[in-house]
Design an enzyme around this catalytic site. Structure first.
Site, PDB file in Angstrom:
ATOM      1  N   LYS A   1      70.502 137.055 122.010  1.00 26.30           N
ATOM      2  CA  LYS A   1      71.868 137.506 121.758  1.00 26.30           C
ATOM      3  C   LYS A   1      71.947 138.985 122.132  1.00 26.30           C
ATOM      4  O   LYS A   1      71.037 139.760 121.807  1.00 26.30           O
ATOM      5  CB  LYS A   1      72.208 137.329 120.274  1.00 26.30           C
ATOM      6  CG  LYS A   1      72.232 135.870 119.822  1.00 26.30           C
ATOM      7  CD  LYS A   1      73.496 135.175 120.263  1.00 26.30           C
ATOM      8  CE  LYS A   1      73.562 133.751 119.751  1.00 26.30           C
ATOM      9  NZ  LYS A   1      74.774 133.044 120.188  1.00 26.30           N
TER      10      LYS A   1
ATOM     11  N   LYS B   1      78.706 122.114 124.231  1.00 27.54           N
ATOM     12  CA  LYS B   1      78.387 121.794 122.833  1.00 27.54           C
ATOM     13  C   LYS B   1      79.358 120.717 122.386  1.00 27.54           C
ATOM     14  O   LYS B   1      80.573 120.969 122.377  1.00 27.54           O
ATOM     15  CB  LYS B   1      78.609 123.012 121.941  1.00 27.54           C
ATOM     16  CG  LYS B   1      77.733 124.196 122.238  1.00 27.54           C
ATOM     17  CD  LYS B   1      78.164 125.368 121.370  1.00 27.54           C
ATOM     18  CE  LYS B   1      77.250 126.552 121.593  1.00 27.54           C
ATOM     19  NZ  LYS B   1      77.732 127.739 120.876  1.00 27.54           N
TER      20      LYS B   1
HETATM   21  O1  OSB Z   1      77.006 131.161 121.056  1.00 29.98           O
HETATM   22  O2  OSB Z   1      75.571 129.647 121.342  1.00 29.98           O
HETATM   23  C1  OSB Z   1      76.268 130.320 120.580  1.00 29.98           C
HETATM   24  C2  OSB Z   1      75.426 129.403 116.988  1.00 29.98           C
HETATM   25  C3  OSB Z   1      76.680 129.363 116.429  1.00 29.98           C
HETATM   26  C4  OSB Z   1      77.765 129.673 117.193  1.00 29.98           C
HETATM   27  C5  OSB Z   1      77.603 130.049 118.528  1.00 29.98           C
HETATM   28  C6  OSB Z   1      76.344 130.051 119.103  1.00 29.98           C
HETATM   29  C7  OSB Z   1      75.230 129.785 118.304  1.00 29.98           C
HETATM   30  C8  OSB Z   1      73.858 129.868 118.781  1.00 29.98           C
HETATM   31  C9  OSB Z   1      72.835 129.120 117.992  1.00 29.98           C
HETATM   32  O3  OSB Z   1      73.511 130.562 119.690  1.00 29.98           O
HETATM   33  C10 OSB Z   1      72.093 128.166 118.786  1.00 29.98           C
HETATM   34  C11 OSB Z   1      71.413 127.121 117.945  1.00 29.98           C
HETATM   35  O4  OSB Z   1      72.066 126.356 117.193  1.00 29.98           O
HETATM   36  O5  OSB Z   1      70.190 127.024 118.054  1.00 29.98           O
HETATM   37 MG    MG Z   2      76.908 130.944 123.182  1.00 29.32          MG
END
Ligand code: OSB
Ligand code: MG
Length: 390
Positions: free
Chosen positions: A188, A296
């Site tokens: 991140k 997702k």
């Molecule tokens: O931006 O991919 C994202 C989790 C919650 C909301 C947005 C994101 C994420 C993650 C977590 O990056 C990834 C995971 O669940 O392993």
């Molecule tokens: Mg993301």
């Protein structure tokens, strides 16, 4: 560009057995994270997960039950959804499913009952998940077969949260790469917490598959931000995920056309029409080889929509992978079944440093050296599911 796919053309199972809703139960669980996770939009240590459990009955009186998962963040930070909005929408969907008199057969007949609700993809995905699990019980097959999946294992990466220091991030990267042996890492980033972290990881791991996720934290019309994003090109990154605002994929296509690193859209793509429009924009302003989509199921309203997007992308040379939303073992496993589709070609966010939750509702699927085995048991194939003691 045509984007109408039938269930048959996607290789998705079309159930013909007539089903009626017998009962719906929404299990609500507050689950504590093993370690707090920080992104550009906040830090949190517990999450509420909803598990819709739907029982269907057939004409011969047989009952089958399936479970899905809804995985919102606590607050509307990633998008407008949050645990309270999901709870409300689950009530609307439940009422619709209980009062609608139409007979349920294939997934379209099921989705049609609640498609009057605009948006609210997280609630819808969990409800659709329960449908698929139930159909898999009826047919006595694993869900990936109903989805038209073919992979026996899927590549698994991990998402590393923001940390105060480079050392703390390096420690997490080392564990992920050397101990857990993930297939790739994702870090991140946000303005001010980017280059020095990326540089440290690249210095130690010059070739390891590595990507970054900005969660909409850069301003695509701010020269300093654009300069930083251009600098990312020096680090051999697999992709830069969602640098700009959720709504602004038109700007992503134009403003970042001079970058060599592919742009991955996450927050921007909520349905197949968005995916089609993004592809058209990249054809016009950039190149589809520099567009990637993180699919997702909870962001696009379910598994059927996710499969449609995967197919469209694959037909247009756009690589896709499956992201996560801090799901429990059940939701992660559902993502693995989706990722079994051949169109999903890049590693997904399927595993974490430690278990995500101190107590999970089920066992995680089997993982080894960067790969997760797609469960072959009936339904989702999750083991030791326990909704009572969490
Ligand atoms: O931006 O991919 C994202 C989790 C919650 C909301 C947005 C994101 C994420 C993650 C977590 O990056 C990834 C995971 O669940 O392993
Ligand atoms: Mg993301």
């Amino acid at each position: 560009m045509e984007n109408k796919y039938s269930l048959a053309s996607l290789g998705i199972y079309q159930n013909q057995t007539e089903l009626r809703i017998d009962n719906i139960k929404i299990h609500k669980k507050e689950m504590e994270l093993f370690s707090p996770f920080e992104t550009s939009f906040g830090r949190f240590d517990r999450l509420i997960r909803f598990f819709p459990e739907i029982t269907f009955s057939t004409n011969s009186g047989k009952k089958i039950t399936g479970i899905g998962e809804c995985s919102p963040l606590n607050l509307p930070q990633y998008d407008y959804q949050c645990s309270r909005s999901v709870e409300t929408i689950l009530e609307y969907i439940t009422t619709s499913l209980k009062t609608d008199k139409n007979i349920i057969t294939d997934v379209n007949s099921f989705i049609n009952i609640y498609k009057w609700i605009t948006g609210h993809s997280v609630a819808k995905a969990g409800i659709e998940g329960a449908y698929w699990d139930a159909i898999a019980q009826l047919k006595e097959v694993p869900v990936y077969k109903l989805f038209g999946g073919t992979r026996k294992t899927v590549m698994a990466g991990t998402s590393i949260g923001l940390e105060e220091t480079v050392d703390a991030v390096m420690k997490k990267a080392e564990i992920a790469i050397e101990e857990i042996k993930v297939a790739r890492i994702k870090l991140k980033v946000k303005p001010g917490k980017d280059i020095k972290y990326i540089e440290a990881i690249r210095k130690k791991y010059p070739e390891f598959p590595f990507q970054v996720d900005a969660n909409a934290s850069y301003d695509l019309f701010h020269n300093n931000h654009l300069a930083i994003l251009k600098e990312f090109d020096n680090y051999n990154l697999l992709m830069i995920e969602q640098p700009g605002n959720n709504e602004d994929f038109i700007d992503h296509s134009k403003q970042l056309a001079s970058l060599n690193t592919p742009i991955c859209l996450d927050e921007s793509i909520l349905n197949i029409n968005h995916a089609r429009q993004a592809i058209e924009l990249w054809i016009q302003y950039s190149d589809t080889s520099r567009l990637i989509i993180n699919i997702k199921p909870p962001r696009v309203g379910g598994y059927f929509e996710a499969i449609k997007i995967a197919k469209l992308c694959s037909e247009n040379g756009v690589k896709v992978w499956c992201g996560g939303m801090y799901e429990s073992a059940l939701g992660k496993t559902a993502n693995v079944h989706f990722s079994s589709r051949e169109e999903v070609v890049l590693p997904g966010d399927h595993i974490s440093q430690a278990p995500y939750f101190k107590k999970d509702i089920a066992d995680a699927p089997k993982y080894m050296n960067g790969e997760i085995f797609v469960p072959t048991d009936i339904g989702w194939g999750v083991k030791n599911i326990d909704l009572k003691h969490i």
